[in-house]
Design a protein around this motif. Structure first.
Motif, PDB file in Angstrom:
ATOM      1  N   MET A  43       0.868  -1.177   0.000  1.00 39.56           N
ATOM      2  CA  MET A  43       0.000   0.000   0.000  1.00 39.56           C
ATOM      3  C   MET A  43       0.904   1.226   0.000  1.00 39.56           C
ATOM      4  N   LEU A  44       0.815   2.037  -1.049  1.00 37.33           N
ATOM      5  CA  LEU A  44       1.704   3.183  -1.201  1.00 37.33           C
ATOM      6  C   LEU A  44       1.004   4.469  -0.789  1.00 37.33           C
ATOM      7  N   GLU A  45       1.792   5.371  -0.201  1.00 37.30           N
ATOM      8  CA  GLU A  45       1.238   6.637   0.275  1.00 37.30           C
ATOM      9  C   GLU A  45       1.705   7.813  -0.577  1.00 37.30           C
ATOM     10  N   ASN A  46       2.978   7.832  -0.976  1.00 39.19           N
ATOM     11  CA  ASN A  46       3.496   8.944  -1.778  1.00 39.19           C
ATOM     12  C   ASN A  46       4.729   8.486  -2.555  1.00 39.19           C
ATOM     13  N   ASP A  47       5.387   9.455  -3.213  1.00 40.24           N
ATOM     14  CA  ASP A  47       6.556   9.144  -4.051  1.00 40.24           C
ATOM     15  C   ASP A  47       6.207   8.009  -5.012  1.00 40.24           C
ATOM     16  N   HIS A  48       5.044   8.137  -5.646  1.00 36.19           N
ATOM     17  CA  HIS A  48       4.421   6.999  -6.306  1.00 36.19           C
ATOM     18  C   HIS A  48       5.248   6.412  -7.441  1.00 36.19           C
ATOM     19  N   ARG A  49       5.725   7.242  -8.351  1.00 39.28           N
ATOM     20  CA  ARG A  49       6.420   6.690  -9.525  1.00 39.28           C
ATOM     21  C   ARG A  49       7.680   5.932  -9.128  1.00 39.28           C
ATOM     22  N   ARG A  50       8.444   6.509  -8.216  1.00 38.95           N
ATOM     23  CA  ARG A  50       9.665   5.835  -7.787  1.00 38.95           C
ATOM     24  C   ARG A  50       9.336   4.517  -7.091  1.00 38.95           C
ATOM     25  N   MET A  51       8.266   4.514  -6.299  1.00 42.69           N
ATOM     26  CA  MET A  51       7.864   3.285  -5.624  1.00 42.69           C
ATOM     27  C   MET A  51       7.310   2.264  -6.620  1.00 42.69           C
ATOM     28  N   PHE A  52       6.585   2.732  -7.637  1.00 46.14           N
ATOM     29  CA  PHE A  52       6.101   1.824  -8.681  1.00 46.14           C
ATOM     30  C   PHE A  52       7.274   1.113  -9.355  1.00 46.14           C
ATOM     31  N   ASP A  53       8.268   1.902  -9.755  1.00 49.61           N
ATOM     32  CA  ASP A  53       9.419   1.329 -10.463  1.00 49.61           C
ATOM     33  C   ASP A  53      10.193   0.371  -9.566  1.00 49.61           C
ATOM     34  N   TRP A  54      10.358   0.754  -8.301  1.00 40.23           N
ATOM     35  CA  TRP A  54      11.062  -0.129  -7.362  1.00 40.23           C
ATOM     36  C   TRP A  54      10.338  -1.467  -7.215  1.00 40.23           C
ATOM     37  N   LEU A  55       9.021  -1.419  -7.043  1.00 43.38           N
ATOM     38  CA  LEU A  55       8.258  -2.647  -6.857  1.00 43.38           C
ATOM     39  C   LEU A  55       8.306  -3.518  -8.105  1.00 43.38           C
ATOM     40  N   ARG A  56       8.210  -2.887  -9.262  1.00 44.40           N
ATOM     41  CA  ARG A  56       8.261  -3.642 -10.520  1.00 44.40           C
ATOM     42  C   ARG A  56       9.611  -4.335 -10.683  1.00 44.40           C
TER      43      ARG A  56
END
Length: 224
Positions: free
Chosen positions: A176-189
């Motif tokens: 569940m993400l709260e902020n810094d979305h794009r960087r977190m998306f790329d990290w998770l991928r």
């Protein structure tokens, strides 16, 4: 027995009880710590398996040797699931998973907090090349988990998630993400091919463009 004699016996009993408790406290304080790493492998494996997940993570942070021991000798339960929630906590979930509304048992494993200037930590540890301030935190239920303190909270979240996933040899079950979305998306991928449950903590805090970007990047069984 006269009341005076009974009172004297009562005073004597309380005094002897007090002395006995003081002796027990002194013995406990002087007792040497358990030499865990000097035990035979089967013995310390059993000790580690009796620890909670939080205790195992804390032990692994003591040294490279304890990290290797926890990672390679602990029993790997089939039901262990790691949930990275929107409160900057990495939780351990147990119990049968049937639907997203199934009742689960959660316990906090390790958390991330932004470091403030006046903070004076008791301990620091190395986590994936980062010198990190840590402190044991007690939640409202009286359970303890390890709190970590970072200049950037999202860097901390990514780092502790990678560390614990590598330690327990599992992927994140829920994110569940709260902020810094794009960087977190790329990290998770980049860290895993899919996640069972994925969601945004506050849908109003993400732009439509970033939301669509995440939907394209993240392969999830359930989207919240």
């Amino acid at each position: 027995m006269s009341p005076l004699v009974a009172q004297l016996f009562s005073i004597l009993y309380r005094f002897l009880k007090f002395l006995f408790l003081q002796i027990l406290v002194q013995i406990e304080q002087e007792r040497p710590p358990l030499p865990l790493l000097r035990l035979p492998q089967l013995a310390y494996k059993n000790v580690i398996d009796m620890m909670t997940a939080c205790e195992q993570v804390t032990l692994s942070l003591c040294s490279r040797k304890t990290y290797a021991i926890v990672k390679n000798t602990r029993h790997r339960p089939k039901s262990l699931e790691l949930w990275l929630n929107e409160y900057n906590l990495l939780d351990v979930a147990t119990g049968p998973y049937k639907t997203t509304n199934s009742k689960r048992n959660f316990s906090a494993l390790i958390g991330v907090t932004k470091k403030w200037r006046c903070f004076n930590p008791e301990e620091t540890v190395m986590i994936k090349g980062n010198r990190v301030h840590v402190r044991l935190i007690t939640d409202s239920d009286g359970k303890q988990f390890l709190g970590t303190f970072w200049e950037d909270e999202n860097t901390g979240l990514r780092t502790i998630a990678d560390y614990v996933c590598d330690l327990f040899r599992v992927d994140l079950f829920c994110v569940m993400l709260e902020n810094d979305h794009r960087r977190m998306f790329d990290w998770l991928r980049n860290r895993q091919s899919f996640v069972n449950i994925f969601g945004i903590g506050d849908r109003n805090q993400i732009s439509d463009e970033d939301y669509c970007y995440g939907r394209r990047r993240i392969n999830a069984i359930s989207l919240l």
